[in-house]
Design a protein around this motif. Structure first.
Motif, mmCIF file in Angstrom:
data_model
loop_
_atom_site.group_PDB
_atom_site.id
_atom_site.type_symbol
_atom_site.label_atom_id
_atom_site.label_comp_id
_atom_site.label_asym_id
_atom_site.label_seq_id
_atom_site.Cartn_x
_atom_site.Cartn_y
_atom_site.Cartn_z
ATOM 1 N N TYR A 9 0.841 -1.197 0.000
ATOM 2 C CA TYR A 9 0.000 0.000 0.000
ATOM 3 C C TYR A 9 0.879 1.252 0.000
ATOM 4 N N TYR A 10 0.521 2.206 -0.855
ATOM 5 C CA TYR A 10 1.213 3.487 -0.942
ATOM 6 C C TYR A 10 0.181 4.595 -0.812
ATOM 7 N N ASN A 11 0.617 5.745 -0.292
ATOM 8 C CA ASN A 11 -0.325 6.857 -0.148
ATOM 9 C C ASN A 11 0.062 8.070 -0.990
ATOM 10 N N ASP A 12 1.015 7.887 -1.921
ATOM 11 C CA ASP A 12 1.451 8.982 -2.787
ATOM 12 C C ASP A 12 1.763 8.404 -4.162
ATOM 13 N N ASP A 13 1.281 9.060 -5.223
ATOM 14 C CA ASP A 13 1.494 8.525 -6.565
ATOM 15 C C ASP A 13 2.952 8.636 -7.018
ATOM 16 N N ASP A 14 3.682 9.646 -6.558
ATOM 17 C CA ASP A 14 5.101 9.752 -6.912
ATOM 18 C C ASP A 14 5.911 8.637 -6.261
ATOM 19 N N VAL A 15 5.603 8.322 -5.021
ATOM 20 C CA VAL A 15 6.269 7.214 -4.330
ATOM 21 C C VAL A 15 5.937 5.902 -5.036
ATOM 22 N N LEU A 16 4.688 5.750 -5.460
ATOM 23 C CA LEU A 16 4.272 4.550 -6.193
ATOM 24 C C LEU A 16 5.065 4.403 -7.486
ATOM 25 N N CYS A 35 -5.420 1.978 -8.386
ATOM 26 C CA CYS A 35 -5.245 3.408 -8.103
ATOM 27 C C CYS A 35 -6.604 4.100 -7.980
ATOM 28 N N PRO A 36 -6.683 5.138 -7.141
ATOM 29 C CA PRO A 36 -7.936 5.895 -7.038
ATOM 30 C C PRO A 36 -8.133 6.861 -8.208
ATOM 31 N N PHE A 37 -7.079 7.130 -8.980
ATOM 32 C CA PHE A 37 -7.158 8.008 -10.147
ATOM 33 C C PHE A 37 -6.058 7.601 -11.120
ATOM 34 N N PRO A 38 -6.168 7.984 -12.396
ATOM 35 C CA PRO A 38 -5.131 7.615 -13.364
ATOM 36 C C PRO A 38 -3.789 8.245 -13.005
ATOM 37 N N GLU A 132 -13.259 -5.545 -8.338
ATOM 38 C CA GLU A 132 -12.118 -6.444 -8.245
ATOM 39 C C GLU A 132 -10.977 -5.879 -7.396
ATOM 40 N N ASN A 133 -11.142 -4.686 -6.875
ATOM 41 C CA ASN A 133 -10.058 -4.110 -6.089
ATOM 42 C C ASN A 133 -9.946 -4.810 -4.734
ATOM 43 N N PRO A 134 -8.730 -5.041 -4.256
ATOM 44 C CA PRO A 134 -8.545 -5.799 -3.017
ATOM 45 C C PRO A 134 -8.885 -5.015 -1.745
ATOM 46 N N THR A 139 -10.206 3.233 -3.789
ATOM 47 C CA THR A 139 -11.134 4.154 -4.438
ATOM 48 C C THR A 139 -11.106 5.528 -3.783
ATOM 49 N N ASP A 140 -10.290 5.688 -2.743
ATOM 50 C CA ASP A 140 -10.240 6.955 -2.005
ATOM 51 C C ASP A 140 -8.853 7.586 -2.063
ATOM 52 N N ASP A 141 -7.893 7.003 -1.336
ATOM 53 C CA ASP A 141 -6.608 7.691 -1.212
ATOM 54 C C ASP A 141 -5.387 6.768 -1.176
ATOM 55 N N HIS A 142 -5.540 5.483 -1.412
ATOM 56 C CA HIS A 142 -4.400 4.567 -1.362
ATOM 57 C C HIS A 142 -4.182 3.893 -2.715
ATOM 58 N N PHE A 143 -2.936 3.538 -2.963
ATOM 59 C CA PHE A 143 -2.546 2.795 -4.149
ATOM 60 C C PHE A 143 -2.078 1.425 -3.678
ATOM 61 N N VAL A 144 -2.472 0.369 -4.378
ATOM 62 C CA VAL A 144 -2.073 -0.977 -3.987
ATOM 63 C C VAL A 144 -1.358 -1.640 -5.156
ATOM 64 N N MET A 145 -0.153 -2.132 -4.881
ATOM 65 C CA MET A 145 0.607 -2.883 -5.864
ATOM 66 C C MET A 145 0.507 -4.362 -5.499
ATOM 67 N N GLU A 146 0.154 -5.195 -6.471
ATOM 68 C CA GLU A 146 -0.028 -6.621 -6.235
ATOM 69 C C GLU A 146 1.070 -7.403 -6.965
#
Length: 176
Positions: A9-16, A35-38, A132-134, A139-146
């Motif tokens: 889990y990441y909370n910043d798109d640049d860090v992701l 991702c919550p946004f593109p 299908e999101n884990p 959908t709010d503020d976190h990014f998840v890498m699987e």
């Protein structure tokens, strides 16, 4: 095929983005990123093939143009010819300048609508489909890498923590 996946889990798109590049450099295969946004450039960083939706859009536009030409020829020349503004009603070519707006509009209409339908079908998105999101936080503020686990859980966990993951969890592959 692995039966377990690790979710970082990441909370910043640049860090992701930085994390995706590090993971790819370490030769790990990223199954999916939620991702919550593109995120601009994420597809290239993950090594995904470019989309062909522009090609289908062009083909749908050509179809719309062909339908417009056939429709106007049939309606205005063959079926119900009318003298509108002194234009001859026996030739499509001589009337074509007046038909350009109709041709343009049907080209855009077919391209836009059929492209959206193609996108939804290709993405397997339809009404009442289960998400299908884990994790709902994607959908709010976190990014998840699987990433699939292949007897390298400890190595992956350390690598993901080094890339700035705020949380790491292990799940069965078919849980979401």
């Amino acid at each position: 095929m692995a039966s377990k996946v690790i979710h970082a889990y990441y909370n910043d798109d640049d860090v992701l983005m930085h994390a995706v590049k590090k993971i790819k450099e370490a030769k790990h295969h990223i199954e999916e990123v939620y991702c919550p946004f593109p995120v601009h450039g994420l597809d290239k960083a993950m090594g995904l093939a470019p989309t062909r939706i522009a090609i289908t859009s062009f083909m749908y536009g050509c179809l719309g143009l062909a339908v417009a030409i056939a429709m106007m020829d049939y309606i205005m020349i063959d079926d119900w010819p009318q003298d509108i503004g002194g234009k001859p009603s026996f030739s499509y070519i001589e009337n074509m300048p007046a038909f350009v707006p109709i041709m343009f509009e049907l080209t855009v209409f077919f391209a836009a609508h059929l492209m959206v339908i193609t996108f939804y079908l290709r993405s397997r998105l339809w009404p009442f489909k289960k998400a299908e999101n884990p994790d709902v936080r994607t959908t709010d503020d976190h990014f998840v890498m699987e990433i699939e686990i292949h007897d390298n859980e400890k190595e992956l966990r350390n690598l993901l923590l080094d890339t700035g993951a705020v949380e790491i969890s292990i799940a069965d592959k078919n849980d979401h």
